[in-house]
Design a protein around this motif. Structure first.
Motif, short mmCIF file in Angstrom:
data_model
loop_
_atom_site.label_atom_id
_atom_site.label_comp_id
_atom_site.label_asym_id
_atom_site.label_seq_id
_atom_site.Cartn_x
_atom_site.Cartn_y
_atom_site.Cartn_z
N LYS A 184 44.18 33.09 16.85
CA LYS A 184 44.59 34.54 16.92
C LYS A 184 44.92 34.90 18.47
O LYS A 184 45.95 35.93 18.48
N ILE A 185 44.18 34.55 19.47
CA ILE A 185 44.53 34.94 20.72
C ILE A 185 45.97 34.42 21.21
O ILE A 185 46.76 35.35 21.66
N ARG A 186 46.30 33.15 20.74
CA ARG A 186 47.55 33.01 21.15
C ARG A 186 48.69 33.45 20.47
O ARG A 186 49.75 34.10 21.00
N GLU A 187 48.30 33.97 19.18
CA GLU A 187 49.19 34.66 18.39
C GLU A 187 49.56 36.22 18.83
O GLU A 187 50.40 36.65 18.84
N ILE A 188 48.30 36.92 19.26
CA ILE A 188 48.60 38.25 19.88
C ILE A 188 49.34 37.95 21.37
O ILE A 188 50.13 38.77 21.81
N ALA A 189 49.03 37.05 22.23
CA ALA A 189 49.70 36.49 23.15
C ALA A 189 51.23 36.55 23.17
O ALA A 189 52.12 37.16 23.83
N ARG A 190 51.66 35.75 22.10
CA ARG A 190 53.14 35.68 21.76
C ARG A 190 53.76 37.05 21.24
O ARG A 190 54.83 37.34 21.75
N VAL A 200 47.53 36.07 31.78
CA VAL A 200 47.73 34.55 31.26
C VAL A 200 46.77 34.09 30.28
O VAL A 200 45.53 34.63 30.22
N ILE A 201 47.25 33.13 29.41
CA ILE A 201 46.22 32.68 28.33
C ILE A 201 46.39 31.23 28.66
O ILE A 201 47.53 30.54 28.44
N VAL A 202 45.11 30.69 29.23
CA VAL A 202 45.02 29.37 29.25
C VAL A 202 44.23 28.65 27.96
O VAL A 202 43.42 28.91 27.40
N PRO A 226 45.58 22.30 24.04
CA PRO A 226 46.24 23.52 23.67
C PRO A 226 46.12 24.25 22.57
O PRO A 226 46.56 25.32 21.95
N GLU A 227 45.28 23.33 21.59
CA GLU A 227 45.16 23.83 20.10
C GLU A 227 43.53 24.42 19.79
O GLU A 227 43.46 25.53 19.31
N HIS A 228 42.71 23.86 20.46
CA HIS A 228 41.14 24.27 19.98
C HIS A 228 40.43 25.16 21.08
O HIS A 228 39.70 26.21 20.47
N PHE A 229 40.99 25.37 22.32
CA PHE A 229 40.69 26.42 23.16
C PHE A 229 41.51 27.55 23.68
O PHE A 229 42.58 26.91 23.90
N ALA A 230 41.23 28.56 23.82
CA ALA A 230 42.09 29.64 24.45
C ALA A 230 41.39 30.52 25.18
O ALA A 230 40.26 31.17 24.57
N VAL A 231 41.65 30.94 26.51
CA VAL A 231 40.89 31.93 27.35
C VAL A 231 42.00 32.76 27.86
O VAL A 231 43.04 32.42 28.48
N ALA A 232 41.79 34.05 27.60
CA ALA A 232 42.62 35.05 28.35
C ALA A 232 42.28 35.72 29.62
O ALA A 232 40.86 35.90 29.82
#
Length: 377
Positions: free
Chosen positions: A301-307, A266-268, A271-277
């Motif tokens: 970039k993390i969200r992009e890879i997650a999608r 999961v990616i927490v 929703p824009e500034h922080f991302a944690v896998a």
């Protein structure tokens, strides 16, 4: 730069690199007095240990050479014939003494400064052939120090020799009243002990010379402030080069971290500034751990890879900030965040089952999950 270096005083202690370079050139602290004193003392001790066998061997040699018959004296082969028994008598005591002195001479010269092998000292230099440089060495401070040491050594040894002769004078005179071969043994024993005591007097010079050589060696290698700065630049590199190296290291670490994102559960996000896998693997860790994290462009970039790999993205701002600030890469989440992360993972696993047609659609988790005060950011 050279003018500035020559005008500056050498006040800084030599660095490790400076000492290593000096050692590579064969420039280490040495005490000739230590080596000389060690050899002299070893000689005296050797004479004491090997004295009986050496004196008996010498007496036997004198007996072989001085008790020849008239026929043997006029026989040209006599001297050749007695060389073998003479050699047998002398080989053990003489070789034992030679090996002892060789070992002590070697050890005494490397005990201060260690063993070094360098061809730098034998390389031709113009300064070695310069008459002016030769005069400076002859009349410099080092030459005066060596002259003072020579005078001190002569004075100490002369005084000790006089005192020993005065102490053993009566015993030396009594030697003429003793009979052979006891007077020979006695004289050699007396000579060995006097020689030992005389050699011990050189230890006074050694006690003074060794600290002086250590101090002088460090003094010769002292550096100016500019030399220390230049060496630091040469060793550590220029700031711009170091910055480029650090940037490359960050890029490599970033690529390695991004390569782990497809393995996340999961990616927490914030929703824009922080991302944690996050990843939960019971074989690797008893609690979920962080595979990747980032802010702003890295989070994007993390969200992009997650999608791209169809990994669930859950918006939980307080939880995303808490995990980002409290947990390092490949480290399991703190105990205080177990409940919140467990709810997120439960939602993600139920969502997977729903997409496979094995259950009903899960209820979305609340955006503001309960986070302990010590983990709020």
């Amino acid at each position: 730069m050279a003018e500035n270096d020559s005008s500056q005083e050498r006040t800084e202690e030599p660095t490790g690199r400076r000492l290593e370079q000096a050692r590579e050139k064969g420039q280490v602290a040495r005490s000739k007095e230590l080596g000389t004193s060690a050899v002299l003392l070893a000689s005296a001790i050797g004479f004491l240990l090997l004295g009986p066998s050496l004196s008996k061997a010498l007496y036997r040699v004198m007996e072989l050479t001085l008790t020849q018959t008239r026929e043997q004296v006029f026989d040209t082969n006599t001297m050749l014939n007695i060389w073998i028994p003479i050699g047998k008598e002398l080989v053990f005591p003489v070789l034992s003494l030679v090996f002892l002195l060789a070992a002590i001479a070697f050890a005494g010269n490397i005990v201060l400064g260690g063993m070094t092998f360098s061809s730098h000292g034998i390389m031709p230099k113009a300064s070695k052939m310069s008459p002016m440089a030769g005069f400076k060495r002859m009349f410099g401070v080092q030459a005066l120090v060596e002259l003072a040491k020579g005078i001190a050594k002569f004075s100490v040894v002369a005084i000790c020799a006089y005192l020993l002769l005065a102490l053993f004078f009566d015993e030396i005179l009594r030697l003429s009243m003793e009979h052979l071969p006891s007077n020979v043994y006695h004289s050699l024993d007396l000579l060995a002990w006097m020689f030992l005591l005389l050699c011990c007097s050189t230890l006074l010079i050694v006690v003074i010379d060794v600290p002086f050589q250590l101090w002088n060696h460090k003094k010769q290698l002292k550096m100016t402030k500019q030399e220390v700065k230049d060496e630091y630049k040469d060793t550590e590199g220029k700031p711009e080069v170091k910055g480029r190296v650090r940037q490359m290291q960050r890029e490599i670490a970033m690529r390695r971290m991004m390569a782990e994102v497809p393995n996340a559960d999961v990616i927490v996000v914030n929703p824009e500034h922080f991302a944690v896998a996050l990843k939960y693997d019971a074989k690797r860790s008893p609690a979920p751990f962080v595979l990747a994290k980032g802010v702003d462009s890295v989070a994007f970039k993390i969200r992009e890879i997650a999608r791209e790999y169809d990994i669930a993205i859950v918006s939980a701002p307080p939880l995303a900030r808490a995990i980002y600030h409290t947990t390092k890469l490949n480290q399991q989440i703190p105990d205080g965040l177990f409940t919140a992360v467990a709810q997120v993972l439960a939602y993600v696993f139920q969502l997977r089952q729903y997409r496979k047609g094995r259950g009903k659609r899960p209820t979305p988790i609340p955006l503001n999950q309960p986070i302990p005060d010590e983990y709020k950011y």
